[in-house]
Design a protein around this motif. Structure first.
Motif, PDB file in Angstrom:
ATOM      1  N   TRP A 138       2.859   4.707   5.231  1.00  0.00           N
ATOM      2  CA  TRP A 138       3.535   5.992   5.079  1.00  0.00           C
ATOM      3  C   TRP A 138       2.674   7.096   5.669  1.00  0.00           C
ATOM      4  O   TRP A 138       1.459   6.962   5.801  1.00  0.00           O
ATOM      5  CB  TRP A 138       3.831   6.290   3.601  1.00  0.00           C
ATOM      6  N   GLU A 139       3.341   8.182   6.029  1.00  0.00           N
ATOM      7  CA  GLU A 139       2.656   9.399   6.449  1.00  0.00           C
ATOM      8  C   GLU A 139       3.557  10.560   6.083  1.00  0.00           C
ATOM      9  O   GLU A 139       4.737  10.576   6.427  1.00  0.00           O
ATOM     10  CB  GLU A 139       2.368   9.395   7.944  1.00  0.00           C
ATOM     11  N   GLY A 140       2.998  11.515   5.365  1.00  0.00           N
ATOM     12  CA  GLY A 140       3.799  12.637   4.908  1.00  0.00           C
ATOM     13  C   GLY A 140       3.012  13.916   4.855  1.00  0.00           C
ATOM     14  O   GLY A 140       1.954  14.058   5.488  1.00  0.00           O
ATOM     15  N   ASN A 141       3.518  14.830   4.059  1.00  0.00           N
ATOM     16  CA  ASN A 141       2.864  16.125   3.912  1.00  0.00           C
ATOM     17  C   ASN A 141       1.491  15.965   3.263  1.00  0.00           C
ATOM     18  O   ASN A 141       1.049  14.852   2.977  1.00  0.00           O
ATOM     19  CB  ASN A 141       3.758  17.089   3.119  1.00  0.00           C
ATOM     20  N   ARG A 142       0.835  17.074   3.029  1.00  0.00           N
ATOM     21  CA  ARG A 142      -0.528  17.048   2.494  1.00  0.00           C
ATOM     22  C   ARG A 142      -0.619  16.291   1.172  1.00  0.00           C
ATOM     23  O   ARG A 142      -1.554  15.544   0.929  1.00  0.00           O
ATOM     24  CB  ARG A 142      -1.003  18.488   2.319  1.00  0.00           C
ATOM     25  N   LYS A 143       0.384  16.458   0.311  1.00  0.00           N
ATOM     26  CA  LYS A 143       0.355  15.783  -0.985  1.00  0.00           C
ATOM     27  C   LYS A 143       0.604  14.276  -0.845  1.00  0.00           C
ATOM     28  O   LYS A 143      -0.023  13.473  -1.514  1.00  0.00           O
ATOM     29  CB  LYS A 143       1.378  16.412  -1.925  1.00  0.00           C
ATOM     30  N   ALA A 144       1.517  13.882   0.038  1.00  0.00           N
ATOM     31  CA  ALA A 144       1.828  12.467   0.240  1.00  0.00           C
ATOM     32  C   ALA A 144       0.706  11.757   0.992  1.00  0.00           C
ATOM     33  O   ALA A 144       0.413  10.590   0.746  1.00  0.00           O
ATOM     34  CB  ALA A 144       3.138  12.307   0.996  1.00  0.00           C
ATOM     35  N   GLY A 145       0.099  12.459   1.926  1.00  0.00           N
ATOM     36  CA  GLY A 145      -0.990  11.883   2.692  1.00  0.00           C
ATOM     37  C   GLY A 145      -0.542  10.810   3.654  1.00  0.00           C
ATOM     38  O   GLY A 145       0.613  10.744   4.069  1.00  0.00           O
ATOM     39  N   LYS A 146      -1.480   9.939   3.976  1.00  0.00           N
ATOM     40  CA  LYS A 146      -1.238   8.857   4.918  1.00  0.00           C
ATOM     41  C   LYS A 146      -1.972   7.629   4.425  1.00  0.00           C
ATOM     42  O   LYS A 146      -3.110   7.731   3.953  1.00  0.00           O
ATOM     43  CB  LYS A 146      -1.745   9.253   6.305  1.00  0.00           C
ATOM     44  N   GLY A 147      -1.320   6.476   4.535  1.00  0.00           N
ATOM     45  CA  GLY A 147      -1.981   5.249   4.122  1.00  0.00           C
ATOM     46  C   GLY A 147      -1.087   4.047   4.293  1.00  0.00           C
ATOM     47  O   GLY A 147      -0.029   4.115   4.916  1.00  0.00           O
ATOM     48  N   SER A 148      -1.532   2.942   3.712  1.00  0.00           N
ATOM     49  CA  SER A 148      -0.759   1.710   3.797  1.00  0.00           C
ATOM     50  C   SER A 148      -1.079   0.814   2.611  1.00  0.00           C
ATOM     51  O   SER A 148      -2.102   0.980   1.943  1.00  0.00           O
ATOM     52  CB  SER A 148      -1.049   0.975   5.102  1.00  0.00           C
ATOM     53  N   MET A 149      -0.163  -0.131   2.357  1.00  0.00           N
ATOM     54  CA  MET A 149      -0.351  -1.118   1.300  1.00  0.00           C
ATOM     55  C   MET A 149       0.014  -2.482   1.867  1.00  0.00           C
ATOM     56  O   MET A 149       0.946  -2.599   2.658  1.00  0.00           O
ATOM     57  CB  MET A 149       0.575  -0.839   0.107  1.00  0.00           C
ATOM     58  N   THR A 150      -0.721  -3.495   1.443  1.00  0.00           N
ATOM     59  CA  THR A 150      -0.447  -4.865   1.851  1.00  0.00           C
ATOM     60  C   THR A 150      -0.533  -5.766   0.625  1.00  0.00           C
ATOM     61  O   THR A 150      -1.516  -5.693  -0.131  1.00  0.00           O
ATOM     62  CB  THR A 150      -1.467  -5.348   2.900  1.00  0.00           C
TER      63      THR A 150
END
Length: 151
Positions: free
Chosen positions: A59-71
Motif C-alpha cells: 500500500w501507499e497512501g497519505n502521511r497517516k497511511a504511509g507506505k509498506g507491504s505485508m507478506t
C-alpha cells in the motif's frame, strides 16, 4: 536498540474456519483491517497467491497511511504468520502473528506484533510507546474482524 511487543486478543463469535479465511487472504482485509479507511485514495496492490504463504499486499497512501507491504510467511489452521514492512512514515520490519483457538461460542484470536527500534527511532519511541500507538488499532481491528466474521 529497543525491542517492543504489541498484543491484543478477543473472542470472535464465529467458527475458526471463517476467522482464518478473513485473515489468511489480504483480499479480505478490506472488510476488517483498522487501516483500510485511513486514506480513501490509498493505492493497494495484491500479488502472489490468493491466500496463505506468499500472499503479498502493498500500500501507499497519505502521511497517516504511509507506505509498506505485508507478506504471509506461514499459515496453519490455528496460526497465521506474516511480516509487515513499513517504508513510511518510518522504516520497520515487524513479525506479526494471529493465533486462533476454538472456544465455546467462537474463536479466541490473539494478534501479536514484535519489532525493534534502532538509532533515532529508539529515542523517539521511548516517549511514544508502540503499544499506545498501535494497540488501539489492533483493538479496532479485532472489533471489525468480529463484525466481518458475523455479517
Amino acid at each position: 536498540m529497543t525491542t517492543y511487543e504489541v498484543q491484543r486478543e478477543a473472542v470472535i463469535h464465529a467458527d475458526i474456519e471463517r476467522v482464518h479465511a478473513l485473515i489468511d487472504s489480504f483480499h479480505n482485509w478490506s472488510s476488517w483491517s483498522p487501516w483500510e479507511d485511513v486514506d480513501p485514495t490509498m493505492r493497494r496492490e495484491h500479488s502472489g497467491p490468493q491466500a496463505g504463504p506468499g500472499a503479498h499486499y502493498a500500500w501507499e497512501g497519505n502521511r497517516k497511511a504511509g507506505k509498506g507491504s505485508m507478506t504471509i510467511v506461514a499459515s496453519a489452521p490455528q496460526r497465521i504468520d506474516l511480516v509487515i514492512d513499513f517504508d513510511k512514515p518510518f522504516t520497520a520490519h515487524n513479525p506479526t502473528s494471529f493465533i486462533l483457538e476454538p472456544v465455546d461460542g467462537g474463536t479466541h484470536v490473539r494478534w501479536l506484533m514484535t519489532g525493534e527500534h534502532r538509532g533515532v527511532a529508539a529515542l523517539i519511541f521511548r516517549f511514544m510507546p508502540m503499544d499506545k500507538l498501535i494497540g488501539p488499532d489492533f483493538e479496532r481491528g479485532l472489533e471489525r474482524l468480529e463484525a466481518a466474521a458475523t455479517a
